[in-house]
Scaffold this motif. Structure first.
Motif, mmCIF file in Angstrom:
data_model
loop_
_atom_site.group_PDB
_atom_site.id
_atom_site.type_symbol
_atom_site.label_atom_id
_atom_site.label_comp_id
_atom_site.label_asym_id
_atom_site.label_seq_id
_atom_site.Cartn_x
_atom_site.Cartn_y
_atom_site.Cartn_z
ATOM 1 N N GLY A 1 7.686 -8.632 0.026
ATOM 2 C CA GLY A 1 8.807 -8.133 -1.164
ATOM 3 C C GLY A 1 7.482 -6.963 -1.829
ATOM 4 O O GLY A 1 8.389 -6.214 -2.723
ATOM 5 N N GLN A 2 6.795 -7.014 -2.052
ATOM 6 C CA GLN A 2 5.805 -5.915 -2.650
ATOM 7 C C GLN A 2 4.450 -5.133 -2.420
ATOM 8 O O GLN A 2 3.916 -6.168 -1.660
ATOM 9 N N TYR A 3 3.598 -4.655 -3.008
ATOM 10 C CA TYR A 3 2.329 -4.008 -1.875
ATOM 11 C C TYR A 3 1.566 -4.061 -3.434
ATOM 12 O O TYR A 3 1.314 -5.062 -4.444
ATOM 13 N N ASP A 4 1.153 -4.725 -2.197
ATOM 14 C CA ASP A 4 -0.485 -5.736 -2.794
ATOM 15 C C ASP A 4 -1.568 -4.847 -2.093
ATOM 16 O O ASP A 4 -2.068 -4.353 -1.164
ATOM 17 N N ASN B 1 2.305 4.788 2.851
ATOM 18 C CA ASN B 1 2.364 6.265 3.322
ATOM 19 C C ASN B 1 2.628 6.770 2.199
ATOM 20 O O ASN B 1 3.478 6.491 1.365
ATOM 21 N N ASP B 2 1.276 7.706 1.767
ATOM 22 C CA ASP B 2 0.893 8.536 0.701
ATOM 23 C C ASP B 2 2.027 10.032 1.192
ATOM 24 O O ASP B 2 0.995 10.535 1.588
ATOM 25 N N VAL B 3 2.656 9.541 0.570
ATOM 26 C CA VAL B 3 3.825 10.765 0.629
ATOM 27 C C VAL B 3 2.963 11.503 -0.362
ATOM 28 O O VAL B 3 3.092 13.502 -0.692
ATOM 29 N N ASN B 4 2.707 11.207 -1.640
ATOM 30 C CA ASN B 4 2.236 12.619 -2.595
ATOM 31 C C ASN B 4 0.888 13.045 -2.460
ATOM 32 O O ASN B 4 0.411 13.672 -3.097
ATOM 33 N N GLY B 5 0.017 12.311 -1.485
ATOM 34 C CA GLY B 5 -1.108 12.476 -1.225
ATOM 35 C C GLY B 5 -2.239 12.083 -2.266
ATOM 36 O O GLY B 5 -3.418 12.896 -2.531
ATOM 37 N N ASN B 6 -1.926 11.314 -3.052
ATOM 38 C CA ASN B 6 -2.814 11.396 -4.077
ATOM 39 C C ASN B 6 -4.226 10.012 -3.722
ATOM 40 O O ASN B 6 -4.640 9.518 -4.631
ATOM 41 N N GLY B 7 -3.885 9.097 -2.518
ATOM 42 C CA GLY B 7 -4.906 8.913 -1.792
ATOM 43 C C GLY B 7 -4.561 6.717 -2.880
ATOM 44 O O GLY B 7 -5.138 6.362 -1.997
ATOM 45 N N GLY B 8 -3.327 6.825 -3.310
ATOM 46 C CA GLY B 8 -3.458 5.643 -3.533
ATOM 47 C C GLY B 8 -1.681 4.894 -3.402
ATOM 48 O O GLY B 8 -1.008 6.179 -3.547
ATOM 49 N N TRP B 9 -1.051 3.607 -3.643
ATOM 50 C CA TRP B 9 0.094 3.417 -3.401
ATOM 51 C C TRP B 9 0.595 3.691 -4.896
ATOM 52 O O TRP B 9 0.368 3.235 -5.638
ATOM 53 N N ASP B 10 2.272 4.438 -4.784
ATOM 54 C CA ASP B 10 2.541 4.635 -5.918
ATOM 55 C C ASP B 10 4.360 4.179 -5.978
ATOM 56 O O ASP B 10 5.049 4.489 -4.675
#
Length: 193
Positions: free
Chosen positions: A122-125, A131-140
């Motif tokens: 249930g959480q990002y690991d 899906n990099d929506v904001n295009g910064n190269g990392g999960w947010d």
């Protein structure tokens, strides 16, 4: 040798003497009254400043939504000037913090970027695809892109101001109060050149 009756007469005379009672009563009441009046003044200015900050944030967001470029300086500087003008000196601009994030739609505000939950916890690991929506190269955890956005983007203006107080009387009681204002607004369909 003094007689006990003489002392008793003096004591009775002092007990009946009420000269200075008003001064004593004033001394007992003055400090709490000054503190109460100072607290009321502090609270009134706090509410006034919070209201002005809300109004100034809305006006600044309206300006930012137009995409207009000022004759001198940047849009960000103009937004700060609008807030400074509309708070009439009650906000120290060196302590004011303005954060803006752009989103593709109102539904995406404060939403995390999507990811493939490979281990189903249930959480990002780290290592999971996202899906990099904001295009910064990392999960947010918040998919907003910092900045004023492009035409027709949704921009959230977060304005924060740590209220220092004006009298200092309430500082030991209330410590730090942070005034904040949040304004989501859709940018106009302007052309960026």
């Amino acid at each position: 040798m003094r007689r006990p009756g003489r002392r008793l007469r003096r004591l009775r005379r002092v007990r009946r003497d009420d000269s200075g009672a008003s001064a004593l009563e004033f001394g007992l009441i003055a400090l709490p009254m000054v503190l109460l009046m100072g607290g009321l003044l502090e609270f009134a200015v706090l509410l006034t400043t919070a209201s002005m900050l809300d109004s100034a944030s809305l006006q600044a967001a309206r300006y930012g939504a137009t995409g207009a470029q000022p004759a001198s300086g940047t849009r960000e500087e103009m937004i700060r000037r609008i807030i400074e003008q509309r708070t009439f000196g009650l906000v120290r601009m060196d302590r004011l913090r303005i954060d803006t994030k752009a989103y593709q739609s109102f539904e995406r505000i404060d939403q995390a970027e999507g990811f493939d939950d490979a281990n189903a916890n249930g959480q990002y690991d780290t290592g999971e695809t996202f899906n990099d929506v904001n295009g910064n190269g990392g999960w947010d955890a918040d998919q907003g892109t910092p900045g004023l956005g492009d035409a027709e983007d949704i921009v959230v203006y977060e304005v924060r101001y740590p209220w220092p107080g004006i009298t200092g009387l309430m500082q030991p009681i209330v410590k730090d109060i942070e005034l904040s204002s949040s304004v989501p607004i859709r940018n106009e369909p302007y052309d960026i050149q």
